[in-house]
Write a protein that holds these residues in place. Sequence first.
Motif, mmCIF file in Angstrom:
data_model
loop_
_atom_site.group_PDB
_atom_site.id
_atom_site.type_symbol
_atom_site.label_atom_id
_atom_site.label_comp_id
_atom_site.label_asym_id
_atom_site.label_seq_id
_atom_site.Cartn_x
_atom_site.Cartn_y
_atom_site.Cartn_z
ATOM 1 N N PHE A 17 -10.792 4.219 3.131
ATOM 2 C CA PHE A 17 -10.265 2.878 2.894
ATOM 3 C C PHE A 17 -11.023 1.888 3.771
ATOM 4 C CE2 PHE A 17 -6.843 5.806 2.037
ATOM 5 C CZ PHE A 17 -6.192 5.274 0.926
ATOM 6 N N THR A 18 -11.409 0.766 3.205
ATOM 7 C CA THR A 18 -12.000 -0.331 3.967
ATOM 8 C C THR A 18 -10.948 -1.426 4.046
ATOM 9 O OG1 THR A 18 -14.192 0.236 3.149
ATOM 10 C CG2 THR A 18 -13.914 -1.967 4.102
ATOM 11 N N VAL A 19 -10.639 -1.828 5.267
ATOM 12 C CA VAL A 19 -9.500 -2.715 5.498
ATOM 13 C C VAL A 19 -9.877 -3.772 6.542
ATOM 14 C CG1 VAL A 19 -8.534 -1.208 7.297
ATOM 15 C CG2 VAL A 19 -7.002 -2.669 5.993
ATOM 16 N N GLU A 20 -9.200 -4.903 6.504
ATOM 17 C CA GLU A 20 -9.375 -5.903 7.553
ATOM 18 C C GLU A 20 -8.789 -5.330 8.852
ATOM 19 O OE1 GLU A 20 -11.029 -8.796 7.440
ATOM 20 O OE2 GLU A 20 -11.550 -8.264 5.364
ATOM 21 N N PRO A 21 -9.463 -5.516 9.974
ATOM 22 C CA PRO A 21 -8.984 -4.928 11.227
ATOM 23 C C PRO A 21 -7.530 -5.270 11.569
ATOM 24 C CG PRO A 21 -11.213 -5.713 11.508
ATOM 25 C CD PRO A 21 -10.771 -6.176 10.138
ATOM 26 N N GLN A 24 -5.276 -2.769 9.676
ATOM 27 C CA GLN A 24 -5.518 -1.336 9.784
ATOM 28 C C GLN A 24 -4.240 -0.558 10.121
ATOM 29 O OE1 GLN A 24 -7.575 0.462 13.166
ATOM 30 N NE2 GLN A 24 -8.964 1.496 11.731
ATOM 31 N N GLN A 25 -3.493 -1.008 11.127
ATOM 32 C CA GLN A 25 -2.293 -0.279 11.535
ATOM 33 C C GLN A 25 -1.256 -0.252 10.422
ATOM 34 O OE1 GLN A 25 -1.955 1.609 14.386
ATOM 35 N NE2 GLN A 25 -0.211 2.382 13.220
ATOM 36 N N GLN A 26 -1.152 -1.351 9.672
ATOM 37 C CA GLN A 26 -0.209 -1.393 8.550
ATOM 38 C C GLN A 26 -0.580 -0.338 7.505
ATOM 39 O OE1 GLN A 26 0.108 -5.270 6.688
ATOM 40 N NE2 GLN A 26 1.536 -4.538 5.135
ATOM 41 N N LEU A 27 -1.879 -0.204 7.228
ATOM 42 C CA LEU A 27 -2.327 0.808 6.273
ATOM 43 C C LEU A 27 -2.071 2.214 6.813
ATOM 44 C CD1 LEU A 27 -3.681 1.595 3.621
ATOM 45 C CD2 LEU A 27 -5.893 1.370 4.792
ATOM 46 N N ASP A 29 0.239 3.153 8.915
ATOM 47 C CA ASP A 29 1.682 3.388 8.824
ATOM 48 C C ASP A 29 2.114 3.685 7.388
ATOM 49 O OD1 ASP A 29 1.833 2.917 11.556
ATOM 50 O OD2 ASP A 29 2.570 0.858 11.332
ATOM 51 N N LEU A 30 1.549 2.954 6.434
ATOM 52 C CA LEU A 30 1.865 3.171 5.020
ATOM 53 C C LEU A 30 1.455 4.570 4.571
ATOM 54 C CD1 LEU A 30 2.643 2.187 2.131
ATOM 55 C CD2 LEU A 30 0.281 1.404 1.936
ATOM 56 N N LEU A 31 0.254 4.987 4.940
ATOM 57 C CA LEU A 31 -0.226 6.304 4.528
ATOM 58 C C LEU A 31 0.592 7.427 5.168
ATOM 59 C CD1 LEU A 31 -4.073 5.675 4.615
ATOM 60 C CD2 LEU A 31 -2.603 5.857 2.592
ATOM 61 N N ILE A 32 0.940 7.252 6.416
ATOM 62 C CA ILE A 32 1.779 8.268 7.073
ATOM 63 C C ILE A 32 3.148 8.329 6.402
ATOM 64 C CG2 ILE A 32 2.992 8.846 9.221
ATOM 65 C CD1 ILE A 32 0.513 7.698 10.719
ATOM 66 N N HIS A 33 3.747 7.178 6.159
ATOM 67 C CA HIS A 33 5.066 7.134 5.509
ATOM 68 C C HIS A 33 4.999 7.765 4.113
ATOM 69 C CE1 HIS A 33 9.041 5.701 4.413
ATOM 70 N NE2 HIS A 33 8.508 5.213 3.308
ATOM 71 N N ALA A 34 3.982 7.408 3.336
ATOM 72 C CA ALA A 34 3.837 7.958 1.985
ATOM 73 C C ALA A 34 3.676 9.473 2.024
ATOM 74 C CB ALA A 34 2.642 7.319 1.289
ATOM 75 N N ARG A 52 -8.253 6.746 11.837
ATOM 76 C CA ARG A 52 -8.602 5.322 11.871
ATOM 77 C C ARG A 52 -9.912 5.168 12.626
ATOM 78 N NH1 ARG A 52 -3.896 2.776 14.473
ATOM 79 N NH2 ARG A 52 -3.484 4.305 16.051
ATOM 80 N N SER A 53 -10.744 4.251 12.134
ATOM 81 C CA SER A 53 -12.024 4.012 12.803
ATOM 82 C C SER A 53 -11.793 3.203 14.071
ATOM 83 C CB SER A 53 -12.996 3.277 11.883
ATOM 84 O OG SER A 53 -12.533 1.963 11.625
ATOM 85 N N LEU A 54 -12.674 3.365 15.006
ATOM 86 C CA LEU A 54 -12.554 2.663 16.276
ATOM 87 C C LEU A 54 -12.832 1.164 16.139
ATOM 88 C CD1 LEU A 54 -14.198 5.273 18.658
ATOM 89 C CD2 LEU A 54 -11.779 4.963 18.090
ATOM 90 N N ASP A 55 -13.587 0.775 15.100
ATOM 91 C CA ASP A 55 -13.875 -0.651 14.901
ATOM 92 C C ASP A 55 -12.781 -1.367 14.111
ATOM 93 O OD1 ASP A 55 -14.278 0.147 12.261
ATOM 94 O OD2 ASP A 55 -16.413 -0.370 12.230
ATOM 95 N N GLY A 56 -11.774 -0.630 13.645
ATOM 96 C CA GLY A 56 -10.648 -1.239 12.938
ATOM 97 C C GLY A 56 -10.875 -1.503 11.470
ATOM 98 N N LYS A 57 -12.038 -1.136 10.928
ATOM 99 C CA LYS A 57 -12.382 -1.503 9.559
ATOM 100 C C LYS A 57 -12.185 -0.393 8.532
ATOM 101 C CE LYS A 57 -15.821 -4.801 11.170
ATOM 102 N NZ LYS A 57 -17.253 -5.132 11.205
ATOM 103 N N LYS A 58 -11.916 0.808 8.983
ATOM 104 C CA LYS A 58 -11.790 1.945 8.056
ATOM 105 C C LYS A 58 -10.566 2.781 8.410
ATOM 106 C CE LYS A 58 -16.140 1.813 6.273
ATOM 107 N NZ LYS A 58 -16.425 1.225 5.030
#
Length: 139
Positions: A17-21, A24-27, A29-34, A52-58
């Motif tokens: 997943f490519t996400v805005e930094p 990232q935490q919201q994604l 949390d969503l994946l863990i919950h799902a 989670r990537s260290l740069d917050g983008k993945k």
Amino acid sequence: MTTISKDNKLVTLINVFTVEPDEQQQLVDLLIHATETAMRHVPGFISANIHRSLDGKKVVNYAQWRSVDDFEAMQKDPGAKPHTEKAAALAKFEAGLYKVVASVYGAEKTALAGLHFARRSRLHSRERRCCSSGRASSR
């Protein structure tokens, strides 16, 4: 439990997943919950690991399924759809199904595995001696 081995017959989903930094935490949390509330109850699901990537983008989901058919059935499952739609609203993703072709371990891991095997062998040897003599072991 995740076991990475070319000898297992499992199918691996790697979903990047490519996400805005700031999302990232919201994604994560969503994946863990799902995974905890829906996916783990789907027939054929073996395990999932969220990274989670260290740069917050993945964010990466490394999941194992018993078969391609089980994975495809999950995709059609109405219980999984809301979770996948929420993830797609947060991030772009690229998913693929894979088979493990090799697992290579560093020397330290190999040495630790050998030590673990040696300890287990000594324990089993001790148990065999104990049991063959008719005594019960208190250890």
